[in-house]
Write a protein that holds these residues in place. Structure first.
Motif, PDB file in Angstrom:
ATOM      1  N   GLY A 284       0.765  -1.378   0.176  1.00  0.00           N
ATOM      2  CA  GLY A 284      -0.127  -0.093   0.205  1.00  0.00           C
ATOM      3  C   GLY A 284       0.882   1.187   0.173  1.00  0.00           C
ATOM      4  N   SER A 285       1.872   1.127   0.815  1.00  0.00           N
ATOM      5  CA  SER A 285       2.608   2.391   0.633  1.00  0.00           C
ATOM      6  C   SER A 285       3.428   2.526  -0.325  1.00  0.00           C
ATOM      7  CB  SER A 285       3.667   2.112   2.200  1.00  0.00           C
ATOM      8  OG  SER A 285       4.718   1.287   1.844  1.00  0.00           O
ATOM      9  N   MET A 286       4.051   1.674  -1.187  1.00  0.00           N
ATOM     10  CA  MET A 286       4.384   1.729  -2.214  1.00  0.00           C
ATOM     11  C   MET A 286       3.624   2.504  -3.504  1.00  0.00           C
ATOM     12  SD  MET A 286       6.621  -1.863  -2.803  1.00  0.00           S
ATOM     13  CE  MET A 286       8.011  -2.135  -1.645  1.00  0.00           C
ATOM     14  N   HIS A 287       2.517   1.869  -3.603  1.00  0.00           N
ATOM     15  CA  HIS A 287       1.546   2.555  -4.384  1.00  0.00           C
ATOM     16  C   HIS A 287       1.006   3.855  -4.136  1.00  0.00           C
ATOM     17  CE1 HIS A 287       0.563  -0.604  -7.029  1.00  0.00           C
ATOM     18  NE2 HIS A 287       0.387  -1.451  -6.116  1.00  0.00           N
ATOM     19  N   LEU A 288       1.031   4.165  -2.671  1.00  0.00           N
ATOM     20  CA  LEU A 288       0.788   5.771  -2.179  1.00  0.00           C
ATOM     21  C   LEU A 288       2.136   6.459  -2.701  1.00  0.00           C
ATOM     22  CD1 LEU A 288      -0.892   7.227  -0.301  1.00  0.00           C
ATOM     23  CD2 LEU A 288       0.299   6.702   1.522  1.00  0.00           C
ATOM     24  N   PHE A 289       3.335   6.021  -2.535  1.00  0.00           N
ATOM     25  CA  PHE A 289       4.449   6.852  -2.965  1.00  0.00           C
ATOM     26  C   PHE A 289       4.324   7.043  -4.480  1.00  0.00           C
ATOM     27  CE2 PHE A 289       8.461   6.772  -4.693  1.00  0.00           C
ATOM     28  CZ  PHE A 289       9.401   7.794  -3.979  1.00  0.00           C
TER      29      PHE A 289
ATOM     30  N   GLU B 265      -5.038   1.799  -6.220  1.00  0.00           N
ATOM     31  CA  GLU B 265      -4.373   0.296  -5.941  1.00  0.00           C
ATOM     32  C   GLU B 265      -4.047   0.445  -4.583  1.00  0.00           C
ATOM     33  OE1 GLU B 265      -3.594   2.793  -8.198  1.00  0.00           O
ATOM     34  OE2 GLU B 265      -3.878   1.637 -10.132  1.00  0.00           O
ATOM     35  N   ALA B 266      -3.586   1.293  -3.521  1.00  0.00           N
ATOM     36  CA  ALA B 266      -3.156   1.345  -2.538  1.00  0.00           C
ATOM     37  C   ALA B 266      -4.095   1.126  -1.324  1.00  0.00           C
ATOM     38  CB  ALA B 266      -2.252   2.763  -2.210  1.00  0.00           C
ATOM     39  N   LYS B 267      -5.075   1.428  -1.542  1.00  0.00           N
ATOM     40  CA  LYS B 267      -6.204   1.561  -0.511  1.00  0.00           C
ATOM     41  C   LYS B 267      -6.624   0.341  -0.074  1.00  0.00           C
ATOM     42  CE  LYS B 267     -10.759   3.962   0.690  1.00  0.00           C
ATOM     43  NZ  LYS B 267     -11.724   4.643   0.209  1.00  0.00           N
TER      44      LYS B 267
ATOM     45  N   ALA C 148      -0.111   0.989   9.340  1.00  0.00           N
ATOM     46  CA  ALA C 148      -0.899   1.017   8.224  1.00  0.00           C
ATOM     47  C   ALA C 148      -2.004   1.992   8.404  1.00  0.00           C
ATOM     48  CB  ALA C 148      -1.500  -0.416   8.293  1.00  0.00           C
ATOM     49  N   VAL C 149      -2.499   2.075   9.611  1.00  0.00           N
ATOM     50  CA  VAL C 149      -3.421   3.218   9.930  1.00  0.00           C
ATOM     51  C   VAL C 149      -2.856   4.682   9.544  1.00  0.00           C
ATOM     52  CG1 VAL C 149      -4.664   4.538  11.814  1.00  0.00           C
ATOM     53  CG2 VAL C 149      -4.460   2.047  11.791  1.00  0.00           C
ATOM     54  N   MET C 150      -1.744   4.936   9.754  1.00  0.00           N
ATOM     55  CA  MET C 150      -1.245   6.257   9.636  1.00  0.00           C
ATOM     56  C   MET C 150      -0.981   6.325   7.980  1.00  0.00           C
ATOM     57  SD  MET C 150       1.244   7.370  12.778  1.00  0.00           S
ATOM     58  CE  MET C 150       2.089   5.931  12.611  1.00  0.00           C
ATOM     59  N   ASN C 151      -0.684   5.152   7.291  1.00  0.00           N
ATOM     60  CA  ASN C 151      -0.435   5.432   5.821  1.00  0.00           C
ATOM     61  C   ASN C 151      -1.897   5.594   5.039  1.00  0.00           C
ATOM     62  OD1 ASN C 151       2.339   5.116   5.396  1.00  0.00           O
ATOM     63  ND2 ASN C 151       2.251   2.769   5.746  1.00  0.00           N
ATOM     64  N   LEU C 152      -2.679   4.720   5.776  1.00  0.00           N
ATOM     65  CA  LEU C 152      -4.497   5.226   5.017  1.00  0.00           C
ATOM     66  C   LEU C 152      -4.773   6.510   5.430  1.00  0.00           C
ATOM     67  CD1 LEU C 152      -6.592   3.988   3.723  1.00  0.00           C
ATOM     68  CD2 LEU C 152      -7.526   3.023   5.754  1.00  0.00           C
ATOM     69  N   SER C 153      -4.346   7.021   6.549  1.00  0.00           N
ATOM     70  CA  SER C 153      -4.684   8.457   6.843  1.00  0.00           C
ATOM     71  C   SER C 153      -4.065   9.482   5.744  1.00  0.00           C
ATOM     72  CB  SER C 153      -4.398   8.662   8.381  1.00  0.00           C
ATOM     73  OG  SER C 153      -4.501  10.144   8.685  1.00  0.00           O
ATOM     74  N   LEU C 154      -2.684   9.068   5.713  1.00  0.00           N
ATOM     75  CA  LEU C 154      -2.076   9.894   4.482  1.00  0.00           C
ATOM     76  C   LEU C 154      -2.557   9.904   3.217  1.00  0.00           C
ATOM     77  CD1 LEU C 154       0.260  11.863   3.818  1.00  0.00           C
ATOM     78  CD2 LEU C 154       1.717   9.698   3.555  1.00  0.00           C
ATOM     79  N   LEU C 155      -2.991   8.721   2.833  1.00  0.00           N
ATOM     80  CA  LEU C 155      -4.077   8.509   1.521  1.00  0.00           C
ATOM     81  C   LEU C 155      -5.144   9.402   1.457  1.00  0.00           C
ATOM     82  CD1 LEU C 155      -4.610   5.347  -0.474  1.00  0.00           C
ATOM     83  CD2 LEU C 155      -6.586   6.658   0.025  1.00  0.00           C
ATOM     84  N   TYR C 156      -5.835   9.324   2.963  1.00  0.00           N
ATOM     85  CA  TYR C 156      -7.303  10.322   2.850  1.00  0.00           C
ATOM     86  C   TYR C 156      -6.889  11.547   2.581  1.00  0.00           C
ATOM     87  CZ  TYR C 156     -10.013   6.300   4.164  1.00  0.00           C
ATOM     88  OH  TYR C 156     -10.644   5.234   4.338  1.00  0.00           O
TER      89      TYR C 156
END
Length: 640
Positions: A527-532, A538-540, A556-564
């Motif tokens: 997820g973090s790779m796709h986010l980057f 794809e990351a969600k 993972a919670v903070m990565n999803l928060s960053l995606l939001y």
């Protein structure tokens, strides 16, 4: 114990058996080689192959004779367990577990037949075990003298292949030591008595509670065994009553006087101190057992040999923190773990076999050796409720051997051919296939663990090219996971991505996910790779799945928060951040919180968003640092 009189003595076979029981414990507990687990398996496999060859003359004239229902139950156990290979995600690991089970069953059958034909074999084995036992005891004493008796026990007993396994090993050696104490040789007698004395001390010193409980219940079983027999004299019964009463009195005084032991008892009863990161906490054990039962309900035929640790995160009902999930490798209950991996039917067969064995033992005329067999076998059965003794080949070897000698008829004249089944010599030598596979896979496992150890070493030093090389070498058909359930390709993919080969890194991590689809770190990093790369859609799914498996996995919670935040879903980001309980673990949390609420404040001013009531539980640390908590609450209330 009096085995059937010798029919076809084979001195070479006896020497091999003696060497196996002399050297196997030393190899098993040896700290000279690291890793040592494959060496233990290889030692057992090689010795049993030689043992099989040496018994050729014996079996040619006298194939295995055993009660037919026992043979069919054993065959059923092997066949049903074999199904787990097809159900397994990691089929190589399942093959290894099945081959290991088959090899030990085969060894037991061969030893049973040879023991029936060889006079005094139990005595010879007991001498070998006694010598090896004393070697290990003196090794433990040397370690304590060298490191000091006040140092951490685990540092010493991890050298002895885990303190639980060492304690269970000591428990299983008691019948051998008692048999050796009856030897005519005075030196052997002295060694046996010394082994019993020092072994008893270390059983107490290791503080293994499951073994203490096993001794208590084993003692009760021994008491019932002796008292229930009509042939037990009044004098012996009186002695048993006195010994049991003294044991209860001493144990009670020990519990009352020991504050540490009282605390341990309280923890076991009330399941307190769940916050510990160790799987040894009583409440953690209960949660693991509940999760394993859920796994069994959904998979009555098993999830596949060696797959419990892969499936566990899916069924876990308790969050394990940021990294704790990777350390829970077993159910800490042998019966639940076997049922979860191999299915309900094999575990029922095993319970039936153990029941037959206990019935047979209780039908025998009481004596010192049979009493010790009752004690140790019941004790082992109890340790399986709280520990993982069958994981180590030495402990399994001793248990199988005790079962073999306990199964031998005490009065050989009573045995008839009725109800027996003969296995032709070709059937016996068909066992060479699982023994050969056992050695082959153990060799592969040795290479795998060496490469995994090197990879871990280079991860710490930051040598990326070496990590890729050794993690790649460690990955094979039989072993695709490291000791912490992480796929080897996970490490390879992470290093490749950091080298700038983004697409190749993502593809490698997706392959890693095939080996362990429930590994939260692989899911999170995909997820973090796709986010980057700003592939938000794809990351969600990867991040959501990681959080579903462990809601307290903060990364993972903070990565999803960053995606939001990246997709301007600020209220969703705030709601997600509020789920984090421990808010002191990472500065990233406060950074994400600040960005989220700055944007929420802006949107409130421009009436672009209506803040839900859940977001009014304002973060104390954040607003106390900004000094405008009341102002923000007032603005939120105006919008609502």
């Amino acid at each position: 114990m009096k085995p059937i009189p010798e029919q076809s003595q084979n001195k070479l076979t006896t020497v091999i058996i003696f060497a196996l029981f002399l050297l196997m414990p030393i190899v098993h507990h040896s700290g000279l080689l690291d890793p040592v687990m494959p060496i233990r398996n290889l030692t057992f496999g090689l010795f049993t192959m030689v043992f099989l060859g040496a018994t050729f003359k014996s079996f040619k004239n006298s194939p295995i004779q055993l009660k037919s229902h026992v043979i069919w139950l054993l065959l059923g156990l092997i066949l049903l367990s074999g199904i787990s290979i097809f159900l397994s995600i990691n089929k190589g690991e399942a093959i290894f577990h099945w081959v290991r089970l088959t090899s030990f069953v085969g060894f037991g059958l061969i030893l049973y037949q040879y023991a029936k034909q060889t006079k005094g074999l139990f005595g010879k084995v007991s001498v070998a075990v006694s010598i090896s036992h004393l070697v290990l005891i003196f090794v433990a004493i040397n370690q304590h003298v060298e490191h000091g008796f006040n140092t951490d026990q685990y540092k010493i007993f991890s050298w002895l292949a885990h303190k639980n396994q060492f304690s269970i090993y000591l428990l299983l050696t008691i019948p051998f030591l008692l048999e050796a104490s009856r030897n005519k040789n005075i030196v052997v007698k002295i060694l046996a008595f010394l082994g019993l004395l020092l072994g008893s001390f270390y059983i107490v010193f290791t503080r293994t509670r499951s073994v203490w409980l096993a001794i208590l219940i084993g003692g009760i079983g021994l008491f019932i065994y002796l008292v229930s027999s009509k042939s037990t004299t009044k004098k012996m019964k009186r002695l048993v009553f006195i010994l049991v009463g003294a044991g209860i009195l001493i144990g009670s005084l020990g519990i009352v006087s020991s504050s540490e032991l009282r605390n341990k008892v309280k923890e076991s009863i009330y399941f307190s101190d769940y916050t510990t990161s160790s799987a040894n906490s009583a409440k953690v054990r209960v949660q693991i057992w509940k999760s394993t039962l859920n796994m069994i309900k959904e998979h009555p035929f098993g999830v596949g040999g060696g797959n419990w640790r892969i499936h566990y995160p899916k069924y876990s009902t308790t969050p394990h923190g940021k990294k704790r999930d990777v350390f829970i490798q077993r159910a800490h209950n042998e019966y639940l773990q076997l049922a979860a991996e191999f299915g309900i039917a094999p575990i029922l067969i095993l319970i039936v076999l153990l029941t037959f064995l206990m019935i047979h033992l209780f039908q025998q005329k009481p004596n010192l050796i049979y009493g010790s067999l009752v004690f140790s076998i019941i004790g082992f059965i109890i340790t399986c409720l709280f520990s993982f003794p069958t994981e180590r080949p030495l402990v399994l070897l001793l248990f199988v051997t005790l079962i073999v000698f306990a199964s031998l008829p005490q009065n050989t004249e009573l045995e008839t051919k009725k109800g027996l089944i003969r296995i032709h010599v070709l059937g016996v030598y068909a066992l060479i296939i699982p023994f050969g596979l056992f050695i082959y896979i153990s060799t592969i496992r040795f290479t795998h663990e060496l490469e995994a150890t090197k990879s871990a070493k280079y991860q710490q030093s930051g040598n990326k090219s070496k990590v890729i090389k050794h993690s790649g070498n460690a990955d094979n058909f039989f072993y695709s996971l490291d000791p912490f359930s992480a796929p080897h390709k996970y490490y390879v993919g992470m290093e490749i991505f950091q080298q700038g080969k983004h697409e190749e890194g993502i593809n490698t991590l997706e392959e890693a996910l095939e080996a362990n689809p429930y590994h939260i770190h692989t899911l999170n990093n995909l997820g973090s790779m796709h986010l980057f790369l700003e592939h938000y859609q794809e990351a969600k799914p990867y991040l959501n799945q990681s959080i579903q498996l462990d809601s307290s996995f903060h990364e993972a919670v903070m990565n999803l928060s960053l995606l939001y935040i990246k997709t301007k879903q600020y209220e969703e980001s705030a709601q997600l951040l509020f789920t984090i309980q421990d808010r002191t673990i990472d500065k990233k949390f406060y950074q994400l919180l600040r960005v989220t609420f700055n944007n929420l404040e802006h949107n409130i001013k421009t009436n672009k968003v209506v803040v839900s009531k859940t977001n009014l539980g304002v973060e104390n640390a954040y607003f106390s640092s900004r000094g405008n908590r009341k102002e923000f609450e007032r603005k939120c209330m105006k919008v609502l």
